[in-house]
Design a protein around this motif. Structure first.
Motif, mmCIF file in Angstrom:
data_model
loop_
_atom_site.group_PDB
_atom_site.id
_atom_site.type_symbol
_atom_site.label_atom_id
_atom_site.label_comp_id
_atom_site.label_asym_id
_atom_site.label_seq_id
_atom_site.Cartn_x
_atom_site.Cartn_y
_atom_site.Cartn_z
ATOM 1 N N UNK A 1 0.991 -1.280 -0.049
ATOM 2 C CA UNK A 1 0.041 0.145 -0.060
ATOM 3 C C UNK A 1 1.011 1.062 0.059
ATOM 4 N N UNK A 2 0.534 2.252 -0.617
ATOM 5 C CA UNK A 2 1.363 3.658 -1.046
ATOM 6 C C UNK A 2 0.425 4.763 -1.518
ATOM 7 N N UNK B 1 -5.601 -4.980 -7.817
ATOM 8 C CA UNK B 1 -5.220 -3.822 -7.056
ATOM 9 C C UNK B 1 -6.280 -2.610 -7.068
ATOM 10 N N UNK B 2 -6.190 -1.646 -6.051
ATOM 11 C CA UNK B 2 -7.372 -0.683 -6.053
ATOM 12 C C UNK B 2 -6.734 0.416 -5.847
ATOM 13 N N UNK B 3 -7.376 1.736 -6.344
ATOM 14 C CA UNK B 3 -6.945 3.058 -6.066
ATOM 15 C C UNK B 3 -8.115 3.621 -5.395
ATOM 16 N N UNK B 4 -7.772 4.274 -4.002
ATOM 17 C CA UNK B 4 -8.800 4.779 -3.156
ATOM 18 C C UNK B 4 -8.811 6.370 -3.555
ATOM 19 N N UNK B 5 -9.586 6.665 -4.395
ATOM 20 C CA UNK B 5 -9.485 8.047 -5.278
ATOM 21 C C UNK B 5 -9.499 9.255 -4.021
ATOM 22 N N UNK C 1 -4.870 6.549 -2.373
ATOM 23 C CA UNK C 1 -3.917 5.569 -2.140
ATOM 24 C C UNK C 1 -4.090 4.401 -2.944
ATOM 25 N N UNK C 2 -3.050 3.620 -3.078
ATOM 26 C CA UNK C 2 -2.915 2.562 -4.060
ATOM 27 C C UNK C 2 -2.667 1.172 -3.038
ATOM 28 N N UNK C 3 -3.240 0.186 -3.365
ATOM 29 C CA UNK C 3 -3.191 -1.303 -2.816
ATOM 30 C C UNK C 3 -3.252 -2.372 -3.752
ATOM 31 N N UNK D 1 -12.394 -0.837 4.561
ATOM 32 C CA UNK D 1 -11.647 -1.889 4.147
ATOM 33 C C UNK D 1 -11.674 -2.233 2.513
ATOM 34 N N UNK D 2 -10.414 -2.546 2.183
ATOM 35 C CA UNK D 2 -10.654 -3.103 0.767
ATOM 36 C C UNK D 2 -10.396 -4.491 0.851
#
Lengths: 279, 279, 279, 279
Positions: free
Chosen positions: D9-10, D36-40, D44-46, D275-276
């Motif tokens: 995560x970053x 992967x997922x980007x929390x806009x 954040x990137x996971x 949560x993701x």
């Protein structure tokens, strides 16, 4: 003051509800909940009535009801006694464990008298929870011999129902007849899809997006007995056979326990190859 | 030979089912299906009985039933007439369309008399399907004025129910009182979670894994009326507010139409702030 | 700045993800979301990548990707263009209406070019919503003649998919081949249960406790094409065939529309007789 | 050949997927599945990447990944080791039993090190299944004292997660901080509906048609931690509080076990209060 459940099935005709409720009122029984169903195809009437009151002379009440019902009526008066069951297993634990846990904590609505297995795998676990485990080897003997041994064990107990909790042997027509209407099975597919062996393999090959399980009464037509409950869950392309089996086990135990709860509360009638379930 | 639905609610007492069924039998009515419920908290009894037979003198039957029931009993005898409804909308089409389509193909179980909107957005679509559309502007006037205009339109028709199909104005206590028990709303959340405005925004902020919708009768406590039906669907972290709104609309239309079907079939009783639904 | 969806299927081998993402990075494309799946049985690799960036020379990008992939790779670069569809119907309105309503309000993700029916029943409704309706009589002609007429109509339009929205004629292998991978059907049962005609009658006879529906691609094996989506709903002993049909229609339209949404968003790959669905 | 799960995560930026996959390729790791997922909202990137290959020098790989990622990146390399857990309980058995049964048959994906209870009720059952049970009385002492005793026990074991399996004491902010991100709770309602005590009583009073349960990480805001999984079930007017509690327990154990499975497979990231979940 007792609780009484009245179960009646008979040929349908005009005025049944009135006749029945009049008899119950004359016996000073108060109706708490009443469900009924007319199977139009078979012209059959079914009712489940929960009453309270002083049961008094049960035989007399039954007689009175029968007098006021068509010939061939079946009347069943049930006071709050728990059912007694035997559980048959092979190697898989998930359904058995669910049953034994609820038995342990007195929330099953029935008492497990014994567990009978054609392997030793589940002995240890069963005995830890204080239930007698009987091993009946099925190898090197014919089916009638095997089943005779199973019956000897069952008959040591007073048992209302046999629960096949992932018991992987097909029972003979003779065995089934001896316990007609008393054997409940969990089938690991959404019947009538994937009848027979390896349903998850079949489901995988077909590429279905849903898997399911079915609890049913056992008749001598394999996988064709009256269905009590079914559930399904979504799956996707990530599910191989192994993942389906794992997800399927969760559905199986849920479906079986739901069916057992309904049966132990006397909510299930059988009509031909169907069930009527008064939830 | 007619079909008749008998709805009764009254204070609970011993012998109600017997009394009722005896009266029905005396009128040569045959009970097809009967459901009843006792609300123990409020000591109230509710029953829905589907009969067939020659209805004959309905007033007499009603009288006879009332004679045999406690004071304050409500008896409702319904023959197979379709309900008449008005639909109130704002801008969203999904619930209205579901209603109008079923109305068009005669599968709604009711007739849509008119659609009333506080915008013009849905006029074109409504009129294409042959239903009169009335626009009542809500701007630059106070609520009582707005509602008076709406009432004038409703009162042109004989309407059994008002359906708020994503009508985004809060109705006054006075308006609600005029149509007590007759207004059905679809709320875009799983009540009581996310009461009030922007439920999907609230759901997004909270990070829930399920969204839902609720159909309920409208009372003067906003979002607090008796709940008829609810459904939920799983969502995941990929759902932003926009995706929730889109998925939510599918649930909303399903929930509302299910509630309407139950109401139009006279399967719903209201008891305090709860409903009894005889499915 | 454009949105671009990259679809790739090819034989699996080590390093595919790395190769693909390196090429995309070299073209200054930013990966927004990436899904991939390896079908172990067929040693096939599938990926769907949503990117943003300046697409630039699409042909060059495709070439570059193909250079870095095994032989027999299929690469599909999709910019945000809506799909065009034709809908085939018989007499039932519920699936067609759902499609046309969403088309009307621009939430279908596709444009309905025309509706083709082998009855006149749905013309009026279709035309009200502004879509051309073509009637092709199937009586007194053989299948090839009927299908030739249908094709003439389809070919007047540029159509990406044919949607069988309760179209009750079986299409020939030749017809299916002409639109391979482009025909979506809704089957009124939870396949593979109740293959063939009258599934609800079959379900009623069997006494199942769940009914369902299946959206699938059409291949020349009737009811055997790759399944896209399925849903089920609980029923009980009160459901006759008529009630099952009614409840089933709600499932059918839900399942079909869900499948269409997935297809129109390019989320569905076909691999043999299965689908991979990147939700 | 090892299996390796890479969790990163970053802060989000262009080119992350490319950078990461290039590093993995350079280490001869083959990507089996990547999510992967980007929390806009939080930029954040996971990502969760399942690889196979020779892990070699894990420290070096981690370093290399960090070099190619933005500051503040978190990289977690997980080889197939089972998680270790402690379970906290009060009196209810249903969640504990589900955990201990799966633990017993090695299908939990974790090892139960111990059970800690503030009553003796579940000792007998726990010990039957071979797990140490520790009783910590909460009466006549303040919370910090009680929690200190609990910690002493937990710290005797190497524990990855604390599972509150119907543990009915509210934990202090200090305790929660000590196990930040490591405590999972099952809440007996569909959050955020019915926060706090007696949710089923609240649900009964409100007359809802659905009940649910929520598994969430514990933070110092009671009932406000990041939600992992939720489920709901339909109920009707026949459900009193007792029936809701019974039905609710089935949902609770299902929801909790599903959450645990996801966590034990390293599929859950926490991002703020959400949560993701990479299913």
């Amino acid at each position: 003051m007792n609780a009484l459940t009245v179960l009646i099935s008979c040929p349908d005709q005009v005025g049944l509800v009135t006749n029945i409720t009049r008899v119950l009122a004359a016996h000073q029984l108060n109706i708490i909940a009443m469900r009924e169903f007319v199977d139009e195809a078979n012209k059959s009437f079914f009712t489940r009535i929960a009453c309270t009151g002083n049961l008094g002379d049960a035989e007399k009440l039954k007689e009175k009801l029968l007098e006021n019902l068509p010939n061939a009526a079946e009347v069943n008066l049930i006071t709050q006694q728990e059912k007694q069951i035997a559980v048959l297993v092979t190697k898989e634990y998930h359904c058995l464990a669910e049953i034994l846990i609820k038995n342990q904590f007195k929330t099953l609505g029935a008492n497990v008298q014994c567990v009978i297995g054609n392997y030793e795998s589940l002995r240890d676990f069963t005995e830890k929870l204080g239930i007698p485990y009987f091993y009946v080897d099925h190898t090197n003997k014919d089916k009638s011999e095997f089943e005779a041994e199973v019956k000897v064990i069952i008959n040591r107990f007073e048992v209302d129902y046999l629960v096949l909790a992932k018991f992987m042997r097909i029972l003979s027509a003779d065995f089934v007849k001896d316990y007609a209407g008393k054997i409940i099975n969990i089938h690991h597919s959404f019947l009538p899809a994937f009848i027979g062996a390896n349903p998850y393999r079949q489901a995988f090959e077909r590429g279905v997006k849903i898997i399911g399980a079915t609890a049913h009464f056992v008749t001598d037509n394999l996988d064709e007995g009256p269905i009590i409950t079914q559930h399904t869950n979504h799956i996707d392309h990530n599910f191989g056979v192994k993942e389906m089996v794992r997800a399927g086990k969760e559905i199986e135990k849920k479906v079986l326990l739901e069916a057992l709860e309904l049966i132990f509360e006397d909510r299930v009638f059988v009509s031909g190859n169907k069930t009527i379930v008064f939830k």
